[in-house]
Design a protein around this motif. Structure first.
Motif, mmCIF file in Angstrom:
data_model
loop_
_atom_site.group_PDB
_atom_site.id
_atom_site.type_symbol
_atom_site.label_atom_id
_atom_site.label_comp_id
_atom_site.label_asym_id
_atom_site.label_seq_id
_atom_site.Cartn_x
_atom_site.Cartn_y
_atom_site.Cartn_z
ATOM 1 N N GLN A 96 0.834 -1.198 0.000
ATOM 2 C CA GLN A 96 0.000 0.000 0.000
ATOM 3 C C GLN A 96 0.872 1.251 0.000
ATOM 4 O OE1 GLN A 96 -3.289 -0.197 2.843
ATOM 5 N NE2 GLN A 96 -2.891 -2.378 3.123
ATOM 6 N N SER A 97 0.263 2.387 -0.274
ATOM 7 C CA SER A 97 1.031 3.630 -0.390
ATOM 8 C C SER A 97 1.331 4.260 0.961
ATOM 9 C CB SER A 97 0.254 4.630 -1.262
ATOM 10 O OG SER A 97 0.073 4.115 -2.565
ATOM 11 N N TYR A 98 0.326 4.348 1.823
ATOM 12 C CA TYR A 98 0.495 5.050 3.087
ATOM 13 C C TYR A 98 -0.244 4.338 4.195
ATOM 14 C CZ TYR A 98 2.045 8.975 0.188
ATOM 15 O OH TYR A 98 2.701 9.765 -0.706
ATOM 16 N N GLY A 99 0.191 4.603 5.415
ATOM 17 C CA GLY A 99 -0.515 4.147 6.593
ATOM 18 C C GLY A 99 -1.401 5.253 7.143
ATOM 19 N N VAL A 101 -2.931 8.375 9.614
ATOM 20 C CA VAL A 101 -2.434 9.634 10.166
ATOM 21 C C VAL A 101 -2.557 9.590 11.686
ATOM 22 C CG1 VAL A 101 -2.813 12.122 10.332
ATOM 23 C CG2 VAL A 101 -2.975 10.979 8.119
ATOM 24 N N CYS A 114 1.352 13.236 11.639
ATOM 25 C CA CYS A 114 2.294 12.406 10.886
ATOM 26 C C CYS A 114 1.530 11.280 10.190
ATOM 27 C CB CYS A 114 3.338 11.787 11.807
ATOM 28 S SG CYS A 114 4.334 12.961 12.741
ATOM 29 N N ARG A 115 1.967 10.950 8.993
ATOM 30 C CA ARG A 115 1.405 9.780 8.322
ATOM 31 C C ARG A 115 2.358 8.614 8.517
ATOM 32 N NH1 ARG A 115 -2.589 8.514 4.947
ATOM 33 N NH2 ARG A 115 -3.181 10.665 4.541
ATOM 34 N N PRO A 117 4.337 5.189 7.940
ATOM 35 C CA PRO A 117 4.827 4.579 6.703
ATOM 36 C C PRO A 117 4.115 3.263 6.410
ATOM 37 C CG PRO A 117 6.361 4.170 8.479
ATOM 38 C CD PRO A 117 5.307 5.077 9.037
ATOM 39 N N ALA A 118 4.037 2.923 5.146
ATOM 40 C CA ALA A 118 3.508 1.620 4.754
ATOM 41 C C ALA A 118 4.660 0.626 4.723
ATOM 42 C CB ALA A 118 2.840 1.707 3.382
ATOM 43 N N THR A 183 5.993 10.453 8.086
ATOM 44 C CA THR A 183 6.080 11.722 7.361
ATOM 45 C C THR A 183 5.284 12.783 8.106
ATOM 46 O OG1 THR A 183 6.251 10.532 5.274
ATOM 47 C CG2 THR A 183 5.668 12.863 5.158
#
Length: 211
Positions: A96-99, A101, A114-115, A117-118, A183
């Motif tokens: 997946q792209s992102y986890g 927030v 923060c987002r 990480p995947a 991030t």
């Protein structure tokens, strides 16, 4: 009072309440994790207690941590409970792209969105975890006075290469994104890696700034 200041005041108030509830019994059982640490401050710190500020999707949630020894110097921080339910979240897997927030307590002035990480290094297939910043909370009014910003406490429920339970993580700040970084805005990235000396062999520092 700004919204971020209100959040910190509320978090600290929750920490004070949690402390009272947690130490009401003379025997708390065996701690789930013990962390050794010191307070670092330019002047002798005022009366304080320790707290864990859990990263959640709705702002930090505070829980108490018991300290033994010569707090604020050469103390042992003991945690007797699992994280609160609202602090648990699911990491995305590497496909997946992102986890999700989460709001990470980073400075006493506020918190940072923060987002996650995947597929981070410690959880390439995803996993269910909770993350907390270790803090010092003033006794008089409960404001957060300092943070152990170089470390985070990770609780693993399942699904990661780390065993279930608590782990001490080194937090490394970077201006460059990596596959394993949380991030936090356009120019701040937080890499969480397990402390190489482990929990027993690592001494944290809670830093209280001047003023």
């Amino acid at each position: 009072m700004r919204l971020d200041q209100m959040r910190w005041a509320l978090a600290a108030a929750l920490a004070v309440c949690a402390c009272d509830a947690q130490v009401s019994s003379s025997y708390r059982g065996e701690p789930m994790v013990e962390i050794h640490g010191n307070i670092v401050a330019p002047t002798p710190p005022g009366a304080a207690r320790a707290a864990l500020l859990w990263w959640t999707g709705g702002g930090p949630v505070a829980t108490a941590a018991t300290t033994e020894g010569r707090f604020p110097s050469a103390f042992t921080l003991s945690v007797y409970r699992r994280p609160p339910v609202e602090a648990l979240f699911d990491l995305a897997d590497a496909s997946q792209s992102y986890g999700p927030v989460v709001f990470a307590p980073w400075t006493p002035g506020g918190d940072v969105a923060c987002r996650a990480p995947a597929g981070p290094l410690f959880a390439p297939g995803g996993g269910r975890i909770a993350v907390a910043t270790i803090a010092a909370v003033a006794e008089d009014g409960g404001a957060v006075s300092g943070l152990a910003s170089d470390y985070a406490l990770l609780f693993v429920v399942s699904g990661t290469v780390l065993a279930p339970g608590y782990h001490l993580m080194v937090v490394e700040q970077s201006a460059t994104a990596s596959a394993d970084a949380f991030t936090c805005g356009p120019d701040l990235f937080l890499d969480l890696r397990e402390a190489p000396q482990g929990i027993d062999g690592t001494e944290i520092e809670i830093r209280i700034p001047a003023g």
